[in-house]
Scaffold this motif. Structure first.
Motif, PDB file in Angstrom:
ATOM      1  N   SER A  55     103.045  52.507 -17.903  1.00 30.74           N
ATOM      2  CA  SER A  55     102.994  53.787 -17.208  1.00 30.74           C
ATOM      3  C   SER A  55     104.296  54.556 -17.412  1.00 30.74           C
ATOM      4  N   ARG A  82      96.204  52.607 -16.391  1.00 34.29           N
ATOM      5  CA  ARG A  82      97.452  52.424 -15.653  1.00 34.29           C
ATOM      6  C   ARG A  82      97.643  53.469 -14.552  1.00 34.29           C
ATOM      7  N   SER A  83      96.570  53.914 -13.954  1.00 31.63           N
ATOM      8  CA  SER A  83      96.668  54.883 -12.864  1.00 31.63           C
ATOM      9  C   SER A  83      97.308  54.236 -11.636  1.00 31.63           C
ATOM     10  N   SER A 136     100.518  53.883 -10.588  1.00 33.18           N
ATOM     11  CA  SER A 136     101.604  52.957 -10.910  1.00 33.18           C
ATOM     12  C   SER A 136     102.638  52.913  -9.797  1.00 33.18           C
ATOM     13  N   ASP A 144      98.323  43.516 -15.557  1.00 37.98           N
ATOM     14  CA  ASP A 144      98.208  44.716 -14.728  1.00 37.98           C
ATOM     15  C   ASP A 144      99.413  44.843 -13.798  1.00 37.98           C
ATOM     16  N   THR A 145      99.766  43.726 -13.143  1.00 35.23           N
ATOM     17  CA  THR A 145     100.850  43.720 -12.158  1.00 35.23           C
ATOM     18  C   THR A 145     101.705  42.476 -12.342  1.00 35.23           C
ATOM     19  N   ARG A 197     101.061  46.937 -17.030  1.00 37.20           N
ATOM     20  CA  ARG A 197     100.464  48.255 -17.253  1.00 37.20           C
ATOM     21  C   ARG A 197     100.832  49.210 -16.114  1.00 37.20           C
ATOM     22  N   ARG A 198     100.699  48.700 -14.859  1.00 39.63           N
ATOM     23  CA  ARG A 198     100.802  49.614 -13.713  1.00 39.63           C
ATOM     24  C   ARG A 198     101.944  49.297 -12.757  1.00 39.63           C
ATOM     25  N   ASN A 199     102.020  48.036 -12.297  1.00 43.31           N
ATOM     26  CA  ASN A 199     102.900  47.740 -11.172  1.00 43.31           C
ATOM     27  C   ASN A 199     103.930  46.668 -11.508  1.00 43.31           C
TER      28      ASN A 199
END
Length: 382
Positions: free
Chosen positions: A245, A275-276, A278, A328-329, A365-367
């Motif tokens: 992100s 990746r919305s 974030s 993802d996280t 990707r996101r967090n």
């Protein structure tokens, strides 16, 4: 297109996918090299995903296997008569720096030295079972190259008009000499890597020590900027991250501000949707435990096995080992030095520490969440 290229890739830029797609367009012999067996298998997997099978003109090897099979064996007798009838059976991966070395005490300190090359060349490079020491193997290839008048490199070029070397930041010492000699052959050479993700080294030789810690760019700028060995450095083609992100790109880029361009996230809808929402935050241990209880998919990343994770039910990886993976996280257990940098980005980190923090941040990707002790002041990372 220039014959020799060094593509500097951002984390998540899709470098392996790019070189696989490019290699599959070739009809002549193609060699794809990478450092670890895991990366070799990942390349093979991507080739099969793209084509359904591995074409007969395409060879995928690890760096060490390549050195033994193509750098040493065809002309090993040219280096020394003792090597003529020697059967090299494999490799000893030198992890401690003591393999094939004898201990001496100098000024009260233990010094581990290999067999003297001039007295026992076979013992210097291999054990009694014919296994070659990984930290001396690249030097042997260079020595054979000189003794054979570079016939080993010429043979490689004849077999493989197109050569790709992935994860090139992990090469060092005499490896760089080999790359330089390959540049001078008729083959088109493409080397790809991210110096920011340097965490492993092929050996501990003092050769080209000034270019250690993944500074292959400095080597190329010094030795491969003109003539037959000319190599063009490209830090833009693979400068966009399809994984991370905007927040993650911003934080990871701060680690190498002034050294490399800021990385931008891919703006296509597919990447943005993945990746919305974030978030990057520092958490106390108690808050981190609650987060783990709510989300079973979180992956924990630590510097090494000395750090005990908060949960044994969630996946735990060392930062260096996680290189190449996407999650993802992630929940990161920063070292005290890393915590200092997260509080103040002007804090100087050792090269390996900085690289491992960069890898940890860019796995997500996101967090990204960082674990701090209860009594510590939490930095604002958003």
């Amino acid at each position: 297109m220039d014959k020799n290229r060094f593509l500097i890739a951002a984390a998540g830029a899709g470098k392996t996918t790019m070189i696989v797609k490019e290699a599959l367009l070739k009809h002549e012999g193609v060699l794809l090299l990478t450092f670890t067996e895991i990366n070799r298998d990942e390349i093979a997997k991507k080739v099969i995903e793209e084509r359904g099978y591995i074409p007969s003109n395409l060879t995928i090897m690890t760096w060490f296997s390549f050195l033994i099979q193509h750098g040493v064996k065809p002309y090993q007798g040219s280096y020394h008569p003792l090597f003529t009838k020697s059967k090299f059976t494999g490799l000893i991966l030198c992890k401690t720096g003591r393999e094939g070395r004898a201990k001496r005490v100098i000024l009260g300190k233990d010094v581990w030295s290999p067999e003297a090359e001039e007295k026992n060349p076979l013992g210097h490079y291999s054990n009694k079972d014919g296994q070659l020491y990984s930290d001396r193997l690249p030097k042997l290839v260079v020595k054979i190259g000189k003794a054979s008048k570079k016939r080993n490199y010429a043979r490689i070029s004849t077999l493989f008009p197109h050569i790709y070397i992935d994860e090139v930041q992990d090469l060092s010492g005499y490896d760089l000499e080999i790359v330089k000699e390959l540049f001078a052959t008729p083959s088109t050479i493409t080397i790809v890597g991210d110096p920011r993700q340097y965490v492993f080294s092929t050996h501990r030789e003092t050769k080209h020590r000034q270019y250690k810690d993944g500074n292959i760019r400095g080597f190329i700028e010094e030795y491969c900027s003109k003539g037959k060995r000319m190599c063009t450095i490209d830090d833009t083609t693979l400068g966009i991250s399809h994984r991370n992100s905007q927040l993650i790109c911003n934080l990871s880029s701060l680690l190498y501000i002034g050294e490399y361009p800021f990385v931008c996230p891919c703006s296509c809808k597919k990447c943005q949707d993945l990746r919305s929402d974030s978030e990057i935050r520092a958490l106390t241990r108690n808050d981190a435990k609650e987060l783990l209880q709510r989300d079973n998919s979180i992956v924990q990343l630590r510097f090494d096995k000395k750090t005990s994770p908060l949960s044994l039910k969630h996946q735990v990886l060392n930062m260096g080992v996680s290189k190449g993976r996407t999650f993802d996280t992630v929940l990161v257990y920063p070292t005290s030095d890393m915590k200092s940098w997260l509080k103040d980005s002007a804090h100087q980190l050792k090269p390996t520490t900085k690289a491992k923090l960069y890898i940890a941040i860019t796995r997500a990707r996101r967090n990204v969440y960082f674990v701090f002790d209860e009594e510590e002041v939490l930095p604002d990372l958003m």
